[in-house]
Design a protein around this motif. Structure first.
Motif, mmCIF file in Angstrom:
data_model
loop_
_atom_site.group_PDB
_atom_site.id
_atom_site.type_symbol
_atom_site.label_atom_id
_atom_site.label_comp_id
_atom_site.label_asym_id
_atom_site.label_seq_id
_atom_site.Cartn_x
_atom_site.Cartn_y
_atom_site.Cartn_z
ATOM 1 N N ASN A 2 2.454 -8.637 -3.140
ATOM 2 C CA ASN A 2 2.369 -8.339 -1.711
ATOM 3 C C ASN A 2 1.224 -7.376 -1.432
ATOM 4 N N LEU A 4 -0.851 -5.252 1.699
ATOM 5 C CA LEU A 4 -0.858 -4.795 3.085
ATOM 6 C C LEU A 4 -2.308 -4.531 3.486
ATOM 7 N N ASP A 28 0.453 -8.968 4.638
ATOM 8 C CA ASP A 28 0.805 -8.499 5.973
ATOM 9 C C ASP A 28 -0.422 -7.841 6.594
ATOM 10 N N GLN A 39 4.366 1.211 8.676
ATOM 11 C CA GLN A 39 4.758 -0.003 7.981
ATOM 12 C C GLN A 39 5.126 0.255 6.524
#
Length: 226
Positions: A2, A4, A28, A39
């Motif tokens: 993941n 960001l 994201d 976040q």
């Protein structure tokens, strides 16, 4: 994995996200530093990808804030600022890599994968090395140090020390020690555990100011610098 992404250029953000997702990353997208910092609270990412010149909180300040509580997640800076002073500022704030815009997405991918491989390797090494105060236990090589002094232990002493260290300061009873270190239940009225604890104290604590091996009467033993 993941990622960001902090990038306020909507077109570049969308293109980067699409490219990363086509290479098996989840990505994201965030467009300002303030929202980005909100976040990351309660969310886990494998890498942060930050532009510098973004609204509200710039990428360098975001980087510095992250490093105040997270020392290990890779931070990758992408920026139109290409001067050496800009790069120096980013690395001073403990960014891991820096790429000047415009760049080829393939080069970004190569560098991201390199950072993630290094992190995975470092995580694996950390799992095999235990550090408590100046005590270092290398489980892979079965070596023990206090500071720079190597301490020779027998196999059973080493196993006992590792068991105490992995308890992370919790008290372990004689019964627990016999089950995990000797792997069978001999009579805990014997003084075998006490004998080996004393062996360790002579080697680990005797010649050092900070004592690490402690006894709580009636309960058991624990390893802690306090």
């Amino acid at each position: 994995m993941n990622i960001l992404l902090l990038e306020d250029d909507l077109i570049l953000s969308a293109e980067l996200s699409k490219f990363l997702e086509s290479n098996n990353f989840a990505c994201d997208r965030i467009y300002d530093g303030e929202t980005f910092l909100r976040q990351i609270k309660g969310n886990t990412y494998d890498l942060y990808l930050l532009d510098i010149n973004v609204p509200k909180v710039n990428g360098l300040d975001v980087c510095q804030t992250i490093r105040s509580f997270d020392k290990v997640t890779p931070i990758f800076i992408i920026s139109a600022y290409g001067d050496l002073s800009d790069k120096k500022d980013a690395f001073t704030r403990l960014a891991d890599d820096y790429l000047v815009k415009p760049f080829q997405f393939e080069e970004l991918l190569l560098r991201i994968n390199s950072l993630l491989r290094r992190k995975t390797s470092a995580d694996r090494v950390d799992q095999e090395i235990i550090r408590i105060d100046d005590l270092i236990i290398n489980k892979t090589e079965q070596k023990v140090f206090r500071g720079t002094t190597e301490i020779a232990l027998t196999l059973k002493e080493f196993q006992l020390l590792v068991y105490l260290a992995e308890a992370q300061g919790r008290i372990v009873s004689k019964q627990q020690i016999t089950e995990h270190v000797w792997e069978h239940n001999f009579n805990t009225n014997t003084n075998t555990v006490e004998v080996y604890i004393n062996f360790l104290r002579k080697k680990i604590d005797k010649d050092f100011k900070v004592k690490l091996i402690h006894t709580r009467s009636g309960f058991g033993y624990y390893l802690s610098p306090i």
